[in-house]
Structure formats: structure tokens, C-alpha cells
Design a protein around this motif. Structure first.
Motif, short mmCIF file in Angstrom:
data_model
loop_
_atom_site.label_atom_id
_atom_site.label_comp_id
_atom_site.label_asym_id
_atom_site.label_seq_id
_atom_site.Cartn_x
_atom_site.Cartn_y
_atom_site.Cartn_z
N TYR A 216 -121.27 -21.30 63.60
CA TYR A 216 -122.11 -21.47 62.41
C TYR A 216 -122.36 -20.13 61.73
O TYR A 216 -122.23 -20.02 60.50
CB TYR A 216 -123.44 -22.12 62.80
N LEU A 217 -122.73 -19.11 62.49
CA LEU A 217 -123.04 -17.81 61.91
C LEU A 217 -121.81 -17.19 61.24
O LEU A 217 -121.93 -16.55 60.19
CB LEU A 217 -123.59 -16.87 62.98
N TYR A 218 -120.64 -17.39 61.83
CA TYR A 218 -119.41 -16.85 61.23
C TYR A 218 -119.16 -17.49 59.86
O TYR A 218 -118.89 -16.79 58.87
CB TYR A 218 -118.22 -17.09 62.16
N HIS A 219 -119.20 -18.81 59.81
CA HIS A 219 -118.93 -19.50 58.55
C HIS A 219 -120.04 -19.25 57.53
O HIS A 219 -119.76 -19.21 56.32
CB HIS A 219 -118.75 -20.99 58.81
N ARG A 220 -121.25 -19.08 57.98
CA ARG A 220 -122.34 -18.75 57.05
C ARG A 220 -122.09 -17.41 56.39
O ARG A 220 -122.27 -17.25 55.18
CB ARG A 220 -123.67 -18.73 57.81
N ARG A 221 -121.69 -16.43 57.19
CA ARG A 221 -121.40 -15.11 56.65
C ARG A 221 -120.25 -15.17 55.66
O ARG A 221 -120.28 -14.51 54.60
CB ARG A 221 -121.09 -14.14 57.78
N GLU A 222 -119.23 -15.96 55.98
CA GLU A 222 -118.09 -16.08 55.07
C GLU A 222 -118.50 -16.74 53.76
O GLU A 222 -117.95 -16.42 52.69
CB GLU A 222 -116.99 -16.90 55.74
N ALA A 223 -119.46 -17.66 53.83
CA ALA A 223 -119.84 -18.43 52.64
C ALA A 223 -120.81 -17.68 51.73
O ALA A 223 -120.62 -17.63 50.52
CB ALA A 223 -120.45 -19.76 53.06
N ILE A 224 -121.86 -17.09 52.31
CA ILE A 224 -122.89 -16.48 51.47
C ILE A 224 -123.27 -15.07 51.91
O ILE A 224 -124.19 -14.47 51.35
CB ILE A 224 -124.17 -17.34 51.41
N GLY A 225 -122.60 -14.53 52.93
CA GLY A 225 -122.93 -13.20 53.40
C GLY A 225 -124.24 -13.20 54.17
O GLY A 225 -124.66 -14.22 54.73
N VAL A 226 -124.91 -12.06 54.18
CA VAL A 226 -126.20 -11.92 54.87
C VAL A 226 -127.23 -11.53 53.82
O VAL A 226 -127.44 -10.35 53.53
CB VAL A 226 -126.13 -10.86 55.98
#
Length: 230
Positions: A216-226
């Protein structure tokens, strides 16, 4: 980006169903501790008391979920223009909740999200997901070290810390953060109800939790960054 409609979400039954789902893991955990304590009695009556608290809590949550799903489904059926092609059946959802409330809740919330979305909240829930991942990894390392070096206390400490965070925080965090990401990303729209169901599954299959959190954290970062915490 998903624009969450408000004319159906004004009623609190769906939000109540979410909160009840959040409470199932801690309540089940209390009951499980009561059963395990019975195998190694310490404080007289503690295991029986914990088991009763878990059983009574689960029963109350089941009744609450039954009412929440029934009334939310009934409200949606009364608004055909808002609900589109989705016509949830109040009595079927209520019966499912009576039989298996946690499953009924996450299935209903996942289907509801596809039509109405889920209201977003704090943008920083990903931090709690990351902390849950770190805590679980620490628990696994501590368990391994305790077995290799024969330190029972370390095993209890590591497992207890990881279990407390996983049962209490992880399902809430990943559900709330998925709702936020859906409103911020066009490339990846995680269904909060689906991730809540996977989080529930990870509580009974421990290796799933770190894998799910990392994915989840990997795809979240790919989608909207941090993004910065609001």
C-alpha cells in the motif's frame, strides 16, 4: 479525482458502520486474550472476564452493524437517482450482518464506495500505516531473537506490541488513508472497504500485514508522493 457526494452521506449510518468495523479487531482481540489466559492462569477470573467482555462486545457490535446496514441500505433504495444501478437490499444486508458482521460490514462499505465514494479525512494516516509496518517488523525480529537466544520475555513483549498496534490502529489507518488517496489521485484509487477487509485478514494471517502495508505505501507514494501532514 473522486468527488464524494454529500446528499446520501448526510445520514450517519454508513459512518456508523465504519466505526463499528474499527471496533471489531480490538473486541475480538480481548476475547482471544481471555482464551489464551485460560491456558496459563494468573489473576483468578481474569480469563473468564476478558472472554465475557469480548463476547458481549462482539454481540453489541453485531447488533449495531445489523441496524446500520439495514437503515443505510433502506435510505439508498429510497433515492434511486442518487444510487444509480446499485439497489442494496436492506434485509439481506441485515441478515448477513447477523451471521458475520465484520465481513458484512466491509463488503457493504466496499460496494458503497464504488457508487458514492468515502469521505476523506486527515492526510497523515499513512504515517500510522508506516508505524504499524515498523512495529510488526520489530515484533517479528524480536520473536526470532527470543527463539534463538531463549528469551521468553522478549517474545511476549515483541508479540504484544505488534499485536496491539495491528489490532488497534492498522485497519483504521489503511481504511482512512485509502479514502484520502481516492480524492487526490487519478492514477490509483484504492477502495477503502477492500483494504479494510484485507487488513482484517492480515490480523489472522500475520505475514499478510507487513506485505499489505508495504504494498500500500509503495503504491501510495507512486500515486501522490508524500504530502505534508495537514
Amino acid at each position: 479525482m473522486i468527488q464524494v457526494p454529500t446528499h446520501v452521506d448526510d445520514i450517519g449510518w454508513a459512518r456508523l458502520a465504519e466505526r463499528l468495523c474499527y471496533l471489531f479487531p480490538p473486541v475480538v482481540g480481548v476475547g482471544a486474550v481471555g482464551v489464551l489466559e485460560d491456558l496459563d492462569p494468573g489473576v483468578p477470573g481474569l480469563s473468564w472476564g476478558l472472554f465475557l467482555v469480548g463476547t458481549a462486545g462482539y454481540t453489541l457490535l453485531t447488533l449495531g452493524m445489523t441496524l446500520a446496514l439495514f437503515f443505510d441500505a433502506d435510505r439508498i433504495r429510497r433515492q434511486p437517482r442518487a444510487s444509480g444501478n446499485w439497489r442494496p437490499r436492506p434485509w439481506i444486508n441485515a441478515a448477513f450482518a447477523l451471521l458475520w458482521a465484520p465481513a458484512a460490514g466491509v463488503v457493504y462499505l466496499a460496494r458503497r464506495h464504488r457508487r458514492f465514494g468515502t469521505p476523506p479525512g486527515w492526510s497523515g494516516w499513512w504515517v500510522v500505516v508506516a508505524l504499524s509496518l515498523a512495529t510488526t517488523l520489530f515484533g517479528l525480529v524480536a520473536a526470532g531473537v527470543s527463539i534463538l537466544l531463549s528469551i521468553p520475555g522478549l517474545l511476549v513483549t515483541g508479540a504484544g506490541l505488534a499485536g496491539a498496534v495491528a489490532f488497534g490502529a492498522f485497519p483504521v489507518a489503511i481504511h482512512r488513508d485509502a479514502a484520502y488517496v481516492c480524492t487526490e489521485s487519478d492514477s490509483w484509487r484504492p477502495n477503502p472497504g477492500v483494504y479494510l477487509a484485507l487488513a482484517f485478514l492480515s490480523l489472522s494471517v500475520p505475514p499478510v500485514q507487513p506485505a499489505l502495508a508495504g504494498y500500500y505505501l509503495y503504491h501510495r507514494r507512486e500515486a501522490i508522493g508524500v504530502p505534508a501532514l495537514d
